[in-house]
Design an enzyme around this catalytic site. Structure first.
Site: not given
Length: 393
Positions: A34, A196, A352, A375
């Site tokens: 990052r 999920k 991620g 996200g």
């Protein structure tokens, strides 16, 4: 969004960066991706006559000072990467901090202390944002990973600047997501994994209007398999999402989208690295086992689709790739994407776990683009307007 100009002569440029990096107990940065991602924007500002005031968050301090989350730990590493002696302000909005940034000379760099030590940052407090704005003459947001948050430094602060720009990383993230969702060369394949279904409902629904193929892996695959009335043993299941998974597969068929789910799995007797494992087909899955990775037949079926694709979006691992016995499917997909990238396919890797998997396989530079935002990327792909992006328009 406006791109960075080539003249910052005499201007202090306040840059929202994402230096939320992992730091071990010894204060060592274990992954500086990052920080390196922000370097082109910082260097551009310095090379074109400006000084840079950098602000970021680190961890989740919940509005309190916590030494293990101090950005002071980043200063030496950043100084080395920039080859500039980076100054550090031990606060964001104290008079001492304003004194550090007041008379910056061209080429100088200051890093402010962790924004989230002040609870007003996450609340999107206007007064706090206005105080932060005192640090600069120009505002640049290069923190894509937090662009989906309506925080003081990402969304609120821009109103106090006439000159506001997207940094190079922010621009690249938005451009690549737009390329995939609006201008994809076909066939377009999405590979969706992770634990999920509920995390991916909105993006899957939107993708059904965009893609030719949808390949399902990871823990979420077993909810889809349950919807097809297969035995899934003790595999991860979102029982309340079974009907939704069935509806998504029905919608895919109606839209002419090929949707593939695993035909076999690496199944284990328990969730452990040293578990007893075996390959089981989806139509003969034992009741006392859990699926923790896609099997070899599944990968071969997915590989045939991958080879024929011109655009691929990958978000989510195929299994529990952190454990070696269940990493093979994810690594195989990463290698397949690297292979087709060489042949001209555009491959976008979602943030991620997918980014971590590509890095683990040593293939970061072998795919078209690896997103830094988890996200934020998901929300952008879902068609939502990100507060941090909207503020720059």
């Amino acid at each position: 969004m406006k791109t960075l100009p080539n003249d910052f002569s005499g201007q202090r440029v306040l840059v929202r960066v994402d230096f939320n990096v992992p730091i071990n107990a010894d204060g060592e940065i274990t992954d500086d991706k990052r920080i390196r991602g922000a370097l082109p924007t910082i260097q551009h500002i310095l090379q074109h006559g400006g000084s840079a005031v950098l602000m970021s968050h680190l961890g989740r301090p919940k509005g309190e000072f916590k030494p293990e989350m101090s950005l002071g730990q980043v200063v030496a590493h950043l100084s080395g990467l920039l080859d500039v002696a980076v100054k550090f302000a031990g606060d964001c909005v104290s008079e001492e901090a304003f004194a550090v940034t007041a008379d910056l000379q061209p080429g100088e760099v200051v890093l402010l202390e962790n924004l989230r030590f002040d609870k007003r940052e996450k609340k999107g407090d206007v007064e706090f944002a206005e105080m932060l704005a005192r640090h600069g003459d120009v505002y640049v947001n290069d923190a894509f990973g937090t662009a989906h948050r309506a925080h003081a430094s990402t969304a609120v602060i821009a109103q106090f600047f006439e000159q506001k720009y997207a940094g190079f990383l922010m621009q690249a993230e938005v451009d690549n997501a737009t390329k995939v969702m609006e201008n994809a060369e076909r066939p377009f394949t999405a590979i969706m994994g992770g634990a999920k279904v509920s995390d991916k409902i909105q993006i899957i629904q939107r993708l059904l209007d965009k893609v030719d193929n949808l390949l399902i892996g990871g823990g979420m695959a077993y909810t889809f398999l349950k919807a097809k009335q297969y035995e899934i043993g003790t595999s991860l299941l979102e029982n309340e999402k079974v009907a939704l998974a069935a509806a998504l597969m029905k919608a895919a068929r109606a839209k002419g989208v090929t949707i593939l789910v695993p035909v076999d799995s690496v199944a284990a007797d328990r969730f452990a690295e040293d578990a007893d494992t075996a390959i089981h087909r989806s139509n003969s899955f034992p009741a006392d086992r859990m699926g923790l990775d896609i099997g070899p037949e599944t990968f071969q079926a997915y590989y045939q689709v991958i080879k024929e694709s011109k655009t691929i979006l990958w978000n989510g691992p195929m299994g529990v790739f952190e454990m070696e016995p269940f990493a093979q499917g994810t690594v195989a997909v990463a290698k397949a994407l690297a292979e087709v990238t060489k042949e001209g396919c555009f491959t976008l890797i979602g943030g991620g776990d997918s980014a971590a998997a590509v890095k683990k396989a040593g293939l970061e530079k072998e795919v078209s683009y690896v997103s830094t935002g988890g996200g934020a990327l998901l929300e952008l792909l879902e068609g939502k307007e990100l507060p941090g992006v909207a503020a720059l328009k």
